[in-house]
Motif scaffolding. Structure first.
Motif, PDB file in Angstrom:
ATOM      1  N   GLY A  44       0.889  -0.996  -0.107  1.00 23.67           N
ATOM      2  CA  GLY A  44       0.161  -0.029   0.025  1.00 23.67           C
ATOM      3  C   GLY A  44       0.823   1.220   0.039  1.00 23.67           C
ATOM      4  O   GLY A  44       2.030   1.150  -0.543  1.00 23.67           O
ATOM      5  N   ALA A  45       0.208   2.362   0.553  1.00 25.35           N
ATOM      6  CA  ALA A  45       1.079   3.600   0.432  1.00 25.35           C
ATOM      7  C   ALA A  45       2.135   3.534   1.407  1.00 25.35           C
ATOM      8  O   ALA A  45       1.855   2.998   2.543  1.00 25.35           O
ATOM      9  CB  ALA A  45      -0.058   4.563   0.655  1.00 25.35           C
ATOM     10  N   PRO A  46       3.200   4.144   1.204  1.00 24.27           N
ATOM     11  CA  PRO A  46       4.291   4.419   2.296  1.00 24.27           C
ATOM     12  C   PRO A  46       3.839   4.913   3.489  1.00 24.27           C
ATOM     13  O   PRO A  46       3.044   5.632   3.680  1.00 24.27           O
ATOM     14  CB  PRO A  46       5.264   5.389   1.539  1.00 24.27           C
ATOM     15  N   ARG A  47       4.493   4.083   4.676  1.00 29.36           N
ATOM     16  CA  ARG A  47       4.159   4.727   6.046  1.00 29.36           C
ATOM     17  C   ARG A  47       5.332   4.970   6.639  1.00 29.36           C
ATOM     18  O   ARG A  47       6.404   4.572   6.275  1.00 29.36           O
ATOM     19  CB  ARG A  47       3.426   3.693   6.336  1.00 29.36           C
ATOM     20  N   GLN A  48       5.522   5.559   7.844  1.00 26.59           N
ATOM     21  CA  GLN A  48       6.627   5.965   8.598  1.00 26.59           C
ATOM     22  C   GLN A  48       6.914   4.685   9.459  1.00 26.59           C
ATOM     23  O   GLN A  48       7.971   4.663   9.856  1.00 26.59           O
ATOM     24  CB  GLN A  48       6.154   7.315   9.365  1.00 26.59           C
ATOM     25  N   GLU A  49       5.878   3.831  10.026  1.00 24.37           N
ATOM     26  CA  GLU A  49       6.402   2.785  10.982  1.00 24.37           C
ATOM     27  C   GLU A  49       6.187   1.405  10.294  1.00 24.37           C
ATOM     28  O   GLU A  49       5.436   1.052   9.216  1.00 24.37           O
ATOM     29  CB  GLU A  49       5.291   2.957  12.157  1.00 24.37           C
ATOM     30  N   VAL A  50       7.009   0.503  10.580  1.00 28.04           N
ATOM     31  CA  VAL A  50       7.009  -0.669  10.108  1.00 28.04           C
ATOM     32  C   VAL A  50       5.739  -1.650  10.680  1.00 28.04           C
ATOM     33  O   VAL A  50       5.264  -1.189  11.719  1.00 28.04           O
ATOM     34  CB  VAL A  50       8.178  -1.724  10.576  1.00 28.04           C
ATOM     35  N   PRO A  51       4.843  -2.008   9.928  1.00 25.16           N
ATOM     36  CA  PRO A  51       3.552  -2.864  10.218  1.00 25.16           C
ATOM     37  C   PRO A  51       3.794  -3.641  11.494  1.00 25.16           C
ATOM     38  O   PRO A  51       4.651  -4.348  11.378  1.00 25.16           O
ATOM     39  CB  PRO A  51       3.119  -3.260   9.138  1.00 25.16           C
ATOM     40  N   GLU A  52       2.783  -3.763  12.400  1.00 27.50           N
ATOM     41  CA  GLU A  52       2.720  -4.481  13.398  1.00 27.50           C
ATOM     42  C   GLU A  52       2.796  -5.959  12.962  1.00 27.50           C
ATOM     43  O   GLU A  52       2.382  -6.387  12.075  1.00 27.50           O
ATOM     44  CB  GLU A  52       1.548  -4.110  14.275  1.00 27.50           C
ATOM     45  N   GLY A  53       3.864  -6.771  13.857  1.00 31.27           N
ATOM     46  CA  GLY A  53       3.622  -8.149  13.287  1.00 31.27           C
ATOM     47  C   GLY A  53       4.700  -8.538  12.522  1.00 31.27           C
ATOM     48  O   GLY A  53       4.920  -9.677  12.180  1.00 31.27           O
ATOM     49  N   SER A  54       5.484  -7.708  11.804  1.00 24.02           N
ATOM     50  CA  SER A  54       6.748  -7.624  11.022  1.00 24.02           C
ATOM     51  C   SER A  54       7.686  -8.369  11.615  1.00 24.02           C
ATOM     52  O   SER A  54       8.119  -7.886  12.806  1.00 24.02           O
ATOM     53  CB  SER A  54       6.961  -6.481  10.268  1.00 24.02           C
ATOM     54  N   THR A  55       8.580  -9.160  10.931  1.00 21.92           N
ATOM     55  CA  THR A  55       9.922  -9.527  11.288  1.00 21.92           C
ATOM     56  C   THR A  55      11.034  -9.033  10.606  1.00 21.92           C
ATOM     57  O   THR A  55      11.103  -9.328   9.393  1.00 21.92           O
ATOM     58  CB  THR A  55       9.847 -11.230  11.452  1.00 21.92           C
ATOM     59  N   LYS A  56      11.900  -8.754  11.457  1.00 20.06           N
ATOM     60  CA  LYS A  56      13.230  -8.241  10.840  1.00 20.06           C
ATOM     61  C   LYS A  56      13.951  -9.271   9.970  1.00 20.06           C
ATOM     62  O   LYS A  56      14.189 -10.453  10.537  1.00 20.06           O
ATOM     63  CB  LYS A  56      14.037  -7.468  11.826  1.00 20.06           C
ATOM     64  N   LEU A  57      14.394  -9.058   8.898  1.00 16.77           N
ATOM     65  CA  LEU A  57      15.041  -9.798   7.977  1.00 16.77           C
ATOM     66  C   LEU A  57      16.426 -10.198   8.557  1.00 16.77           C
ATOM     67  O   LEU A  57      17.207  -9.061   8.756  1.00 16.77           O
ATOM     68  CB  LEU A  57      15.313  -9.328   6.445  1.00 16.77           C
ATOM     69  N   PRO A  58      17.091 -11.214   8.798  1.00 18.06           N
ATOM     70  CA  PRO A  58      18.418 -11.467   9.291  1.00 18.06           C
ATOM     71  C   PRO A  58      19.446 -10.638   8.232  1.00 18.06           C
ATOM     72  O   PRO A  58      19.284 -10.744   7.111  1.00 18.06           O
ATOM     73  CB  PRO A  58      18.819 -13.136   9.167  1.00 18.06           C
ATOM     74  N   ASP A  59      20.383 -10.168   8.870  1.00 19.01           N
ATOM     75  CA  ASP A  59      21.483  -9.403   8.169  1.00 19.01           C
ATOM     76  C   ASP A  59      22.094 -10.508   6.864  1.00 19.01           C
ATOM     77  O   ASP A  59      22.440 -10.062   5.903  1.00 19.01           O
ATOM     78  CB  ASP A  59      22.682  -9.271   8.892  1.00 19.01           C
ATOM     79  N   LYS A  60      22.373 -11.864   7.389  1.00 20.02           N
ATOM     80  CA  LYS A  60      22.645 -12.703   6.374  1.00 20.02           C
ATOM     81  C   LYS A  60      21.985 -12.951   5.103  1.00 20.02           C
ATOM     82  O   LYS A  60      22.519 -13.271   4.135  1.00 20.02           O
ATOM     83  CB  LYS A  60      23.045 -13.882   7.057  1.00 20.02           C
ATOM     84  N   GLN A  61      20.798 -12.403   5.353  1.00 24.29           N
ATOM     85  CA  GLN A  61      19.870 -12.502   4.070  1.00 24.29           C
ATOM     86  C   GLN A  61      19.586 -11.325   3.373  1.00 24.29           C
ATOM     87  O   GLN A  61      18.894 -11.301   2.423  1.00 24.29           O
ATOM     88  CB  GLN A  61      18.328 -12.958   4.330  1.00 24.29           C
ATOM     89  N   LEU A  62      20.329 -10.328   3.759  1.00 32.83           N
ATOM     90  CA  LEU A  62      20.248  -8.956   3.032  1.00 32.83           C
ATOM     91  C   LEU A  62      21.503  -8.525   2.140  1.00 32.83           C
ATOM     92  O   LEU A  62      22.591  -8.673   2.818  1.00 32.83           O
ATOM     93  CB  LEU A  62      19.885  -7.857   4.128  1.00 32.83           C
ATOM     94  N   ASP A  63      21.461  -8.348   1.037  1.00 31.44           N
ATOM     95  CA  ASP A  63      22.399  -7.759   0.330  1.00 31.44           C
ATOM     96  C   ASP A  63      22.033  -6.445  -0.175  1.00 31.44           C
ATOM     97  O   ASP A  63      21.329  -6.075  -0.806  1.00 31.44           O
ATOM     98  CB  ASP A  63      22.940  -8.681  -0.902  1.00 31.44           C
ATOM     99  N   ALA A  64      22.668  -5.365   0.684  1.00 31.60           N
ATOM    100  CA  ALA A  64      22.727  -3.994   0.324  1.00 31.60           C
ATOM    101  C   ALA A  64      23.770  -3.234  -0.152  1.00 31.60           C
ATOM    102  O   ALA A  64      23.762  -2.042  -0.060  1.00 31.60           O
ATOM    103  CB  ALA A  64      21.952  -3.199   1.595  1.00 31.60           C
ATOM    104  N   SER A  65      24.606  -4.033  -0.513  1.00 31.15           N
ATOM    105  CA  SER A  65      26.112  -3.394  -1.102  1.00 31.15           C
ATOM    106  C   SER A  65      25.911  -2.569  -2.265  1.00 31.15           C
ATOM    107  O   SER A  65      26.897  -1.582  -2.494  1.00 31.15           O
ATOM    108  CB  SER A  65      27.093  -4.714  -1.594  1.00 31.15           C
TER     109      SER A  65
END
Length: 175
Positions: A68-89
């Motif tokens: 949906g439309a961008p929001r300022q807060e992370v939706p309730e019930g969301s789980t942070k993605l582990p760093d090992k699964q993220l490639d932001a290089s």
């Protein structure tokens, strides 16, 4: 006597102009392009159909954790993605690196970056068995429009075709 007539006439003009001004201010937000009324409400940016994101449509009233439309807060019930699964290089050093999952891993909630009259968008550009590549873009406002010089970090939701599971999320900034 003539002075009194001038003061009363001037008073009536001031009252009439004030009443008209108050009436125009109340109608200003409803004024649209081509209406002939000058409005201080900034127009929404127009996005050409070919560059509109298809995976994160702007849907007012969407459910928490749904695209949906961008929001300022992370939706309730969301789980942070582990760093090992993220490639932001591929992102600039000062770009946020926050990704959360929701809705059983079928929704990515990504912290984007936008400023002034820009609007952050995200699109799942490629999905395969090992990775999901997300293109982050800032759509610029109309030219000739006055914009603030601030930086915001909204949360943008992107729908996936299947749950993320153990796949890696690759973030890329598109210009």
């Amino acid at each position: 006597m003539r002075y009194l007539t001038n003061v009363i006439g001037l008073g009536l003009i001031v009252v009439a102009v004030s009443a008209c001004g108050a009436q125009n201010q109340a109608a200003e937000p409803a004024a649209g392009p081509g209406s002939g009324t000058l409005s201080t409400v900034p127009p929404s940016p127009t996005v050409p159909p070919s560059s509109a994101p298809t995976s994160a449509p702007s849907v007012p009233g969407s459910l928490p954790g749904q695209p949906g439309a961008p929001r300022q807060e992370v939706p309730e019930g969301s789980t942070k993605l582990p760093d090992k699964q993220l490639d932001a290089s591929a992102l600039p050093a000062d770009y946020p690196r926050e990704v959360y999952t929701s809705n059983g891993g079928t929704i990515l909630n990504i912290r984007g970056q936008e400023g002034g009259c820009g609007h952050a968008t995200a699109e799942a550009a490629q999905q395969d068995g090992n990775r999901v590549t997300v293109n982050l873009t800032e759509l610029k406002g109309q030219t000739g429009q006055m914009c603030t010089m601030d930086i915001r970090h909204p949360v943008i939701s992107v729908a996936l075709s299947s749950p993320l599971g153990e796949r890696t999320v690759v973030l890329k900034q598109m210009r």
